[in-house]
Every structure is written in C-alpha cells, then in structure tokens.
Design a protein around this motif. Structure first.
Motif, PDB file in Angstrom:
ATOM      1  N   TYR A   1       2.330  45.159  50.698  1.00 57.25           N
ATOM      2  CA  TYR A   1       3.445  45.821  51.363  1.00 57.25           C
ATOM      3  C   TYR A   1       3.366  45.377  52.817  1.00 57.25           C
ATOM      4  O   TYR A   1       2.283  45.373  53.415  1.00 57.25           O
ATOM      5  N   ASN A   2       4.488  44.979  53.380  1.00 57.81           N
ATOM      6  CA  ASN A   2       4.550  44.504  54.759  1.00 57.81           C
ATOM      7  C   ASN A   2       5.719  45.161  55.473  1.00 57.81           C
ATOM      8  O   ASN A   2       6.753  45.438  54.863  1.00 57.81           O
ATOM      9  N   LEU A   3       5.549  45.387  56.767  1.00 52.00           N
ATOM     10  CA  LEU A   3       6.645  45.871  57.601  1.00 52.00           C
ATOM     11  C   LEU A   3       6.370  45.502  59.034  1.00 52.00           C
ATOM     12  O   LEU A   3       5.251  45.161  59.411  1.00 52.00           O
ATOM     13  N   GLY A   4       7.419  45.539  59.837  1.00 58.09           N
ATOM     14  CA  GLY A   4       7.298  45.287  61.266  1.00 58.09           C
ATOM     15  C   GLY A   4       7.494  46.584  62.019  1.00 58.09           C
ATOM     16  O   GLY A   4       8.233  47.472  61.574  1.00 58.09           O
ATOM     17  N   VAL A   5       6.814  46.705  63.149  1.00 60.43           N
ATOM     18  CA  VAL A   5       6.918  47.894  63.981  1.00 60.43           C
ATOM     19  C   VAL A   5       7.094  47.455  65.435  1.00 60.43           C
ATOM     20  O   VAL A   5       6.338  46.622  65.931  1.00 60.43           O
ATOM     21  N   ASN A   6       8.111  48.003  66.079  1.00 52.52           N
ATOM     22  CA  ASN A   6       8.293  47.820  67.521  1.00 52.52           C
ATOM     23  C   ASN A   6       7.861  49.101  68.204  1.00 52.52           C
ATOM     24  O   ASN A   6       8.239  50.193  67.763  1.00 52.52           O
ATOM     25  N   VAL A   7       7.063  48.968  69.258  1.00 51.45           N
ATOM     26  CA  VAL A   7       6.601  50.128  70.014  1.00 51.45           C
ATOM     27  C   VAL A   7       6.789  49.867  71.504  1.00 51.45           C
ATOM     28  O   VAL A   7       6.870  48.720  71.938  1.00 51.45           O
ATOM     29  N   VAL A   8       6.843  50.943  72.261  1.00 53.32           N
ATOM     30  CA  VAL A   8       6.916  50.871  73.716  1.00 53.32           C
ATOM     31  C   VAL A   8       5.702  51.606  74.257  1.00 53.32           C
ATOM     32  O   VAL A   8       5.325  52.663  73.755  1.00 53.32           O
ATOM     33  N   SER A   9       5.056  51.028  75.268  1.00 54.08           N
ATOM     34  CA  SER A   9       3.857  51.623  75.841  1.00 54.08           C
ATOM     35  C   SER A   9       3.878  51.528  77.352  1.00 54.08           C
ATOM     36  O   SER A   9       4.359  50.541  77.913  1.00 54.08           O
ATOM     37  N   GLU A  10       3.333  52.542  77.980  1.00 50.08           N
ATOM     38  CA  GLU A  10       3.147  52.515  79.431  1.00 50.08           C
ATOM     39  C   GLU A  10       1.882  51.746  79.804  1.00 50.08           C
ATOM     40  O   GLU A  10       1.680  51.396  80.952  1.00 50.08           O
ATOM     41  N   HIS A  11       1.009  51.496  78.824  1.00 45.58           N
ATOM     42  CA  HIS A  11      -0.239  50.779  79.071  1.00 45.58           C
ATOM     43  C   HIS A  11       0.039  49.288  79.233  1.00 45.58           C
ATOM     44  O   HIS A  11       0.997  48.762  78.681  1.00 45.58           O
ATOM     45  N   ASN A  12      -0.842  48.607  79.958  1.00 44.82           N
ATOM     46  CA  ASN A  12      -0.678  47.166  80.068  1.00 44.82           C
ATOM     47  C   ASN A  12      -1.040  46.513  78.735  1.00 44.82           C
ATOM     48  O   ASN A  12      -1.660  47.123  77.872  1.00 44.82           O
ATOM     49  N   ILE A  13      -0.645  45.285  78.587  1.00 43.84           N
ATOM     50  CA  ILE A  13      -0.801  44.598  77.299  1.00 43.84           C
ATOM     51  C   ILE A  13      -2.264  44.492  76.882  1.00 43.84           C
ATOM     52  O   ILE A  13      -2.594  44.608  75.708  1.00 43.84           O
ATOM     53  N   ASN A  14      -3.174  44.294  77.821  1.00 43.66           N
ATOM     54  CA  ASN A  14      -4.594  44.195  77.483  1.00 43.66           C
ATOM     55  C   ASN A  14      -5.110  45.501  76.873  1.00 43.66           C
ATOM     56  O   ASN A  14      -5.874  45.478  75.913  1.00 43.66           O
ATOM     57  N   ASN A  15      -4.690  46.630  77.433  1.00 46.91           N
ATOM     58  CA  ASN A  15      -5.104  47.919  76.862  1.00 46.91           C
ATOM     59  C   ASN A  15      -4.491  48.133  75.488  1.00 46.91           C
ATOM     60  O   ASN A  15      -5.132  48.701  74.600  1.00 46.91           O
TER      61      ASN A  15
ATOM     62  N   MET B   1       6.882  49.501  81.579  1.00 50.46           N
ATOM     63  CA  MET B   1       6.873  49.654  80.136  1.00 50.46           C
ATOM     64  C   MET B   1       6.693  48.288  79.476  1.00 50.46           C
ATOM     65  O   MET B   1       7.253  47.304  79.917  1.00 50.46           O
ATOM     66  N   ASN B   2       5.922  48.274  78.422  1.00 49.70           N
ATOM     67  CA  ASN B   2       5.715  47.068  77.637  1.00 49.70           C
ATOM     68  C   ASN B   2       6.215  47.300  76.226  1.00 49.70           C
ATOM     69  O   ASN B   2       5.966  48.353  75.639  1.00 49.70           O
ATOM     70  N   SER B   3       6.898  46.310  75.686  1.00 51.51           N
ATOM     71  CA  SER B   3       7.352  46.354  74.299  1.00 51.51           C
ATOM     72  C   SER B   3       6.462  45.438  73.477  1.00 51.51           C
ATOM     73  O   SER B   3       6.141  44.327  73.897  1.00 51.51           O
ATOM     74  N   LEU B   4       6.064  45.935  72.320  1.00 55.61           N
ATOM     75  CA  LEU B   4       5.224  45.142  71.427  1.00 55.61           C
ATOM     76  C   LEU B   4       5.834  45.131  70.038  1.00 55.61           C
ATOM     77  O   LEU B   4       6.445  46.106  69.615  1.00 55.61           O
ATOM     78  N   HIS B   5       5.630  44.029  69.334  1.00 55.19           N
ATOM     79  CA  HIS B   5       5.991  43.963  67.924  1.00 55.19           C
ATOM     80  C   HIS B   5       4.711  43.751  67.141  1.00 55.19           C
ATOM     81  O   HIS B   5       3.931  42.848  67.449  1.00 55.19           O
ATOM     82  N   LEU B   6       4.483  44.601  66.159  1.00 54.54           N
ATOM     83  CA  LEU B   6       3.292  44.513  65.316  1.00 54.54           C
ATOM     84  C   LEU B   6       3.725  44.342  63.872  1.00 54.54           C
ATOM     85  O   LEU B   6       4.695  44.957  63.430  1.00 54.54           O
ATOM     86  N   ASN B   7       3.011  43.508  63.137  1.00 59.35           N
ATOM     87  CA  ASN B   7       3.227  43.379  61.711  1.00 59.35           C
ATOM     88  C   ASN B   7       2.090  44.087  60.997  1.00 59.35           C
ATOM     89  O   ASN B   7       0.919  43.881  61.338  1.00 59.35           O
ATOM     90  N   ILE B   8       2.442  44.916  60.040  1.00 56.84           N
ATOM     91  CA  ILE B   8       1.454  45.684  59.289  1.00 56.84           C
ATOM     92  C   ILE B   8       1.584  45.316  57.823  1.00 56.84           C
ATOM     93  O   ILE B   8       2.690  45.247  57.280  1.00 56.84           O
ATOM     94  N   GLY B   9       0.454  45.074  57.176  1.00 55.48           N
ATOM     95  CA  GLY B   9       0.475  44.760  55.759  1.00 55.48           C
ATOM     96  C   GLY B   9      -0.790  45.236  55.081  1.00 55.48           C
ATOM     97  O   GLY B   9      -1.844  45.346  55.705  1.00 55.48           O
TER      98      GLY B   9
ATOM     99  N   LEU C   1      -1.428  55.411  57.292  1.00 51.67           N
ATOM    100  CA  LEU C   1      -2.471  55.611  58.300  1.00 51.67           C
ATOM    101  C   LEU C   1      -2.201  54.781  59.549  1.00 51.67           C
ATOM    102  O   LEU C   1      -2.371  55.255  60.671  1.00 51.67           O
ATOM    103  N   ALA C   2      -1.775  53.552  59.354  1.00 53.52           N
ATOM    104  CA  ALA C   2      -1.486  52.684  60.498  1.00 53.52           C
ATOM    105  C   ALA C   2      -0.315  53.234  61.315  1.00 53.52           C
ATOM    106  O   ALA C   2      -0.379  53.291  62.545  1.00 53.52           O
ATOM    107  N   ILE C   3       0.741  53.665  60.636  1.00 52.91           N
ATOM    108  CA  ILE C   3       1.906  54.210  61.341  1.00 52.91           C
ATOM    109  C   ILE C   3       1.541  55.511  62.046  1.00 52.91           C
ATOM    110  O   ILE C   3       1.937  55.735  63.194  1.00 52.91           O
ATOM    111  N   ASP C   4       0.773  56.369  61.379  1.00 59.98           N
ATOM    112  CA  ASP C   4       0.341  57.618  62.020  1.00 59.98           C
ATOM    113  C   ASP C   4      -0.474  57.340  63.278  1.00 59.98           C
ATOM    114  O   ASP C   4      -0.315  58.013  64.304  1.00 59.98           O
ATOM    115  N   SER C   5      -1.340  56.357  63.214  1.00 61.05           N
ATOM    116  CA  SER C   5      -2.154  55.996  64.371  1.00 61.05           C
ATOM    117  C   SER C   5      -1.268  55.493  65.512  1.00 61.05           C
ATOM    118  O   SER C   5      -1.465  55.851  66.674  1.00 61.05           O
TER     119      SER C   5
END
Length: 82
Positions: A51-65, A1-9, A20-24
C-alpha cells in the motif's frame, strides 16, 4: 514554513503501519494532505503487495529538523526505510 512531500508504503501489516505513520505525522506536523491509497506489487523481491500513498505536510521546523524527526520515527519501529 517548510512544505514537505513524503511517500509512505508498507507491505506488512499494511493498514496498521500506514495508520501509525499518519498518526505520527499528525502529532508533529500541520496542514497534512493525504493522497489516495494505491496498491502495487513488490519489485525486485518476492513479497506481498504494497500500500502506498503520498503525504504533504507543513512545518515550522527547518528541513534538517524535519529529516531528523522522520529518521527518529523510523528508529522507533514504524517500519520505515529511509
């Protein structure tokens, strides 16, 4: 599992573009945690507030994907600059 932090604005159609970004992300990642929403002025150019926010996600994909996915989302017109 990989954890990522994304900033959306967004400073154009802010609510729509953020949604739309969160739905995706919801359709492609699991265990999503979303921060509070913050409003901030544009800097370096004249424009509407962001408008800005941070999102943490978990993925089974490798970081490059994961990076390819976010790049593809930007290409599909979500209004994302990477």
């Amino acid at each position: 599992m990989n954890s990522l932090h994304l900033n959306i604005g967004s400073n154009q159609d802010r609510r729509k573009n953020i949604r739309l970004a969160i739905d995706s992300l919801n359709s492609n990642f699991s265990n999503i945690t979303i921060s509070s929403l913050y409003e901030s002025p544009s800097e370096g150019f004249a424009g509407s507030n962001f408008y800005n926010l941070g999102v943490n996600v978990v993925s089974e994909h490798n970081i490059n994907n994961c990076l390819l996915y976010t790049s593809d989302a930007a290409d599909e017109g979500l209004g994302v600059d990477l």
